[in-house]
Design a protein around this motif. Structure first.
Motif, PDB file in Angstrom:
ATOM      1  N   UNK A   1      -8.202   2.315   6.452  1.00 60.50           N
ATOM      2  CA  UNK A   1      -9.269   4.097   6.838  1.00 60.50           C
ATOM      3  C   UNK A   1      -7.623   5.320   5.741  1.00 60.50           C
ATOM      4  N   UNK A   2      -6.722   5.262   5.452  1.00 63.85           N
ATOM      5  CA  UNK A   2      -5.539   6.227   4.775  1.00 63.85           C
ATOM      6  C   UNK A   2      -5.171   5.553   3.524  1.00 63.85           C
ATOM      7  N   UNK A   3      -6.365   5.954   2.311  1.00 64.34           N
ATOM      8  CA  UNK A   3      -5.638   5.006   1.049  1.00 64.34           C
ATOM      9  C   UNK A   3      -5.822   4.022   0.923  1.00 64.34           C
ATOM     10  N   UNK A   4      -6.742   3.612   1.723  1.00 63.94           N
ATOM     11  CA  UNK A   4      -7.415   1.914   0.784  1.00 63.94           C
ATOM     12  C   UNK A   4      -7.239   1.586  -0.788  1.00 63.94           C
ATOM     13  N   UNK A   5      -7.307   0.295  -1.054  1.00 65.30           N
ATOM     14  CA  UNK A   5      -7.374   0.085  -2.217  1.00 65.30           C
ATOM     15  C   UNK A   5      -7.438  -0.989  -2.528  1.00 65.30           C
TER      16      UNK A   5
ATOM     17  N   UNK B   1      -3.210  -1.141  13.180  1.00 66.82           N
ATOM     18  CA  UNK B   1      -2.034  -0.560  12.166  1.00 66.82           C
ATOM     19  C   UNK B   1      -2.812  -0.980  11.028  1.00 66.82           C
TER      20      UNK B   1
ATOM     21  N   UNK C   1      -2.527  11.582   0.742  1.00 69.89           N
ATOM     22  CA  UNK C   1      -2.937   9.837   1.412  1.00 69.89           C
ATOM     23  C   UNK C   1      -4.475   9.530   0.422  1.00 69.89           C
TER      24      UNK C   1
ATOM     25  N   UNK D   1      -6.106   0.573  10.078  1.00 63.11           N
ATOM     26  CA  UNK D   1      -5.387   2.051   9.291  1.00 63.11           C
ATOM     27  C   UNK D   1      -5.147   2.388   7.776  1.00 63.11           C
ATOM     28  N   UNK D   2      -4.261   1.031   6.940  1.00 64.64           N
ATOM     29  CA  UNK D   2      -4.125   0.607   5.915  1.00 64.64           C
ATOM     30  C   UNK D   2      -5.133   0.877   5.184  1.00 64.64           C
TER      31      UNK D   2
ATOM     32  N   UNK E   1      -9.755   5.214  -2.293  1.00 69.21           N
ATOM     33  CA  UNK E   1      -9.449   4.687  -0.736  1.00 69.21           C
ATOM     34  C   UNK E   1      -9.749   6.309  -0.201  1.00 69.21           C
TER      35      UNK E   1
ATOM     36  N   UNK F   1       0.487  -1.360   0.023  1.00 71.92           N
ATOM     37  CA  UNK F   1       0.140   0.023  -0.118  1.00 71.92           C
ATOM     38  C   UNK F   1       0.589   0.966  -0.044  1.00 71.92           C
ATOM     39  N   UNK F   2       1.925   1.357  -0.104  1.00 73.59           N
ATOM     40  CA  UNK F   2       3.625   2.479  -0.303  1.00 73.59           C
ATOM     41  C   UNK F   2       3.866   2.134  -1.887  1.00 73.59           C
TER      42      UNK F   2
ATOM     43  N   UNK G   1      -1.293   6.793  -5.168  1.00 74.94           N
ATOM     44  CA  UNK G   1      -1.658   7.663  -4.002  1.00 74.94           C
ATOM     45  C   UNK G   1      -1.285   9.325  -4.166  1.00 74.94           C
TER      46      UNK G   1
END
Lengths: 465, 465
Positions: free
Chosen positions: A424-428, A418, B73, A421-422, B103, A220-221, B27
C-alpha cells in the motif's frame, strides 16, 4: 606460542620454502618406519586435503625416543628443511630436525585408525569425523561456497540482512514447525489457562522456515538484500535429502521481475560452481575419485552452458510424450515429483533447467498471478544428480490481487497486515529466490547423504552436542 | 524489466554520468514545488544515505499530471540527464525527462511523513522503519561489518563453520535458555509420563547460547575456524544492551595461546573499525552528527592506538586506588561491573583495554588454569562507550586439569565425554573468543539502544513478524 606455516600455503608456494627451515603443526594421519632407519609421517593440519610427508630419523639424538611414541592422531610440531621429494606421490617432503609432541592418541582407543569408515559410523563420532578426508574436504568446500555467496551478492550491491530466527508468524503455513518456549513441558498447564501467559514472548513463537517475507521489508527499503542463515522444518522425514536444521540463502530484489530473478539465479549458480572448480580443485578431485565419478562433467556443464528454460506447461507436455514409466502420474495441475525433475535435467536436457509459470493452485499466496490467472510467476531450477536446487518467484505487488490470493489460500489478512502495507505504501515489482546450502553442497560434492555436508546434522531423534 | 543505476554508484562515479541519459528507481523522501514551475523530488533507493535530487517540470506534457500524484513514500522511476547542480547541498541533480509511478503512498495513511520519529514509535512500524535515515544507515553499516568479518578471517586461512542452532547440550549452564519442541504446550503431559517421548528429538533440546564447544571440534581438525550465526538468551532483561536473539562471531584456533588470542582480537577490532571508517563514511558522519558527537574520535583511537593490556589483578588495584565512588564495591574475586569497565576504558586509559587472567572461580570450566592455580587464561576487551565487546580464553587442553575443573564446577563428565575426548586424542593448546555483532554495532554507530542495530529485535514479550 610458536606458529608454523599452514600446509596449504606451503604447497601453494613450494618454491619459496624449498631448502629453507620450515615449521609446521598438525595431526599425524599415519606413521611407518623403514628398515633404513627412517620414519615417514603423513602430517595434516586441516588447511588442505593433502598430507605433508615428514622424513624423520629413527635414531635421532634429540627426537628419536619421542618418535617411538608418536601415533596416528597425535598432534605434533615439526621443524626441518623442506626438500624436493625423490619418492612418488608427493613433490616435497620435510626433513625433521626438531619434533615436539603436543598431545598423544592412544592407538588402543583412538577410533580413526587408517582404514575406511562408513558414514554411519562416523556420524556416531561426530566430534572426530572432521579429521577424516571426506568430512574435512566437505567442510572446506562448504566454507568456500559460503564465502562465495557473500562475495557474489556484495559485488552486486546487495545488503546482507539478518532475518529473525524466532518468529511469531508461521510463514505460508509451511508444514511442520518447531516451537520456541521457556515453558517446561514437564509442568503441565491447567485446563482453561492461557498456556502462553507465562511464556517468554507471551504468545506462540516458532523457528523460522524462511526469511523471505522479512527480507521483502528490507528489499522495499534498501533495494537489493539477501539473508543467509539457518532455517528449520520439523518434518518427520528420515531421507538423504532432509534436515531439521539447514542453511538458506534468500536474495530479494526490488525492481526485478521473474526473468531478472531467473537470470540472477543462473549467474549465481554458475559463479558458485566456478569458484568451487577453481578454488577447491583438490577436494573436488577427491570427491570425483571416491564418491561420484560424473561429478566434474556435471559441474563443468553447469558452469559453462546456458540453462534451458521451459514453462511448467511445456515440462508437463515433454513428460507426457516421453516413453518413460514414472511411479507418479504426470498431469497438469499436479506437483512435479523428484523423478520427473531428474528425468528433465538428466535425460532430456542433460544440464540445469529452469521451469517457470507454475499452476496458481500449487503455489503460496505471495507469488505474482500471471495474466492468464491460472499460473503464477514462479520458477524452479533443477540440476542433474540433485533435482531442485532453487525455488523462487516474482512477488505479488498489487494489493487487491494479494488480498484475493490470501482469501483463496485461507491466509488471515489481519495476521499479515504489515505485509499488505508493503503493497500500500510505495509498492514495486520485486522478486527473490531461495537456495538451500546443503542441496548445493550435495550437487557440488556428489555426497549422497545430506548428513555429511553439514557439520552437525539435526534429524528426527538426533541432536548430538 | 527496466533497471537503473544504483544511486550510490551514481554518486561514486558522478563524472561518468554527467551530461548523460540516466535512469534511477527508488522511493520519494520529499517533494516540493517551486513557484518557477519546477518540482524538486528527493529520491532514495537505499543504496546510500544521500538522496538524489530530481528536477521535474510541473507542466511537462508527458509526466506533468502524474507528478501531481507523487507523494512521500511513492516508488518511482525517473529517466533524465544528470547535471551539475547549481543549488546548495548536492553536487548533481537529475533533470527528469520521463517519470513512471510504480506504487503510490496515501499521505493520509503513510506513517513516515517528513519529521523526526522516536525510536520507540519506529519499533511499532518495524516493517517500514528501514526506510528511515537512521535504521537504513544502521543496516548498511551492519552489512559492511558482517562482510568485513568474513573477509578478515578468510584472508587469514580460517574456515567458516556452521555450528548448530538446536543443541542438546546447554553449554556451561549459561543462564536462561529457550527450549525447542514439537510438543503443544496447550496439551499437558500425563503425570509420570516422559514428556519427551513424543518430542522431535526424543530428548530436551535448546537454542544455542554459544557455538564455542562445537567450534573446538573443528579447530582440532581444520586448525583455524570461526562461526558467525545467531545465538540466544532467554534472560528476562529489558535493557538497552540485551536481546533474546543476537549474532555472534566465534573464532577458535589450534596452536594459539592467550597472547595470540589477544593479538588476533585486537587486529580484528582494528580491522572492523577501519573498514567502517573507510567504507561507511557517509553513514558514520550521520551518526556522529545526530546520535553520538564523540563517535569519530573513539573510532579513530580504536583503529590507530595500541590497546592497553592489564591483568585483572592490576585492574582491581587501579580501581581500588581511584578516588571514584562506585555503586558496586571493588574486590579481588568479584566480577568487574559495567561501571568499573567503563571507568578503566573511558577515564583511565581513554582507549580500548584488554584485561587478562581472571579469578578461576569467576569463569567457566573450559578456560585454561594458569600456573598460580588461582587464575585462568581469560581475556576481555573493553571499549569506550560500550564496555565489554569481546570475551575469550585459552582453552584447557590438559585432560586431567579439565576433569578437575569439571568436578569443581559441577559439570557432568558423562555429558561432556566427547569434549574430554578432544583432549585425549591429539590435544593441542588452543584459544578463541566471541564478539557480539550488536555490541560492535553499538560501538561503531553510537546508537544507544540495541533494538535499533538489529533488523528484528527479540525481547521479552516481543517477537513481531
Amino acid at each position: 606460542m610458536e606458529k608454523g606455516v599452514l600446509i596449504a600455503d606451503l604447497f601453494r608456494n613450494e618454491h619459496e620454502y624449498i631448502g629453507k627451515k620450515t615449521l609446521v603443526q598438525g595431526w599425524v594421519r599415519t606413521k611407518r618406519d623403514s628398515k633404513a632407519g627412517i620414519g615417514f609421517i603423513e602430517l595434516n593440519d586441516g588447511s588442505c586435503l593433502k598430507n605433508l610427508q615428514v622424513i624423520a630419523e629413527l635414531e635421532h639424538p634429540d627426537y628419536g625416543e619421542l618418535l617411538k611414541r608418536i601415533t596416528t592422531g597425535s598432534a605434533i610440531l615439526v621443524e626441518g628443511t623442506l626438500s624436493l621429494s625423490p619418492g612418488k606421490g608427493q613433490s616435497v617432503e620435510l626433513r625433521a630436525e626438531r619434533i615436539h609432541l603436543y598431545g598423544w592418541a592412544d592407538p588402543a582407543l583412538y577410533p580413526l585408525q587408517k582404514k575406511r569408515h562408513s558414514f554411519e559410523y562416523l556420524r556416531q563420532i561426530a566430534h572426530l569425523r572432521p579429521r577424516t578426508n571426506t568430512i574435512g574436504a566437505a567442510a572446506r568446500v562448504r566454507n568456500r561456497l559460503s564465502y562465495a555467496i557473500h562475495q557474489f551478492f556484495q559485488d552486486l550491491g546487495f545488503h546482507y540482512i539478518h532475518t529473525p530466527i524466532i518468529t511469531a508468524s508461521d510463514c505460508e503455513g509451511a508444514g511442520e514447525i518447531f516451537r520456541v518456549t521457556t515453558l517446561d513441558p514437564a509442568h503441565p498447564v491447567f485446563e482453561g489457562e492461557d498456556p502462553y501467559r507465562n511464556d517468554f514472548f507471551a504468545k506462540p513463537a516458532f523457528l523460522t522456515v524462511s526469511g523471505q517475507l522479512q527480507a521483502e521489508i528490507y528489499a522495499l527499503a534498501l533495494g537489493r538484500v539477501y539473508s543467509f542463515g539457518p532455517t528449520f522444518r520439523a518434518e518427520n522425514s528420515n531421507t538423504s535429502r532432509h534436515l531439521a536444521e539447514f542453511w538458506m540463502v534468500e536474495p530479494e530484489m526490488a525492481f526485478f521481475d521473474l526473468k531478472d530473478d531467473l537470470d540472477l539465479a543462473q549467474a549465481f549458480i554458475k559463479k558458485l560452481v566456478t569458484v568451487a572448480l577453481n578454488d577447491c580443485r583438490e577436494d573436488l578431485e577427491f570427491f570425483a575419485r571416491f564418491i561420484e565419478p560424473e561429478l566434474t562433467g556435471r559441474l563443468q556443464t553447469a558452469a559453462e552452458s546456458a540453462f534451458e528454460v521451459i514453462s511448467y506447461t511445456e515440462a508437463v507436455d515433454i513428460l507426457l510424450k516421453s516413453a518413460e514409466q514414472f511411479s507418479f502420474p504426470v498431469e497438469w495441475g499436479h506437483d512435479l515429483q523428484a523423478e520427473h525433475e531428474r528425468y528433465l535435467t538428466e535425460r532430456v536436457f542433460r544440464k540445469p533447467v529452469g521451469i517457470v509459470n507454475f499452476p496458481r493452485s500449487l503455489k503460496p499466496f505471495y507469488m505474482r498471478v500471471n495474466d492468464d490467472e491460472k499460473t503464477v510467476a514462479a520458477m524452479d531450477i533443477l540440476v542433474p544428480g540433485t533435482g531442485e536446487i532453487i525455488g523462487g518467484s516474482q512477488r505479488e505487488e498489487r494489493p487487491e490481487m494479494l488480498l484475493e490470493q490470501m482469501r483463496l489460500k485461507g491466509i488471515s489478512a489481519d495476521d499479515y497486515k504489515w505485509y499488505l502495507e508493503l503493497r500500500q505504501f510505495g509498492s514495486v515489482p520485486h522478486s527473490g529466490f531461495g537456495l538451500g546450502l546443503e542441496r548445493l553442497m550435495q550437487f557440488v560434492t556428489g555426497i549422497p547423504n545430506i548428513r555429511e555436508v553439514i557439520p552437525f546434522p539435526r534429524t528426527p531423534g538426533h541432536a548430538e552436542f
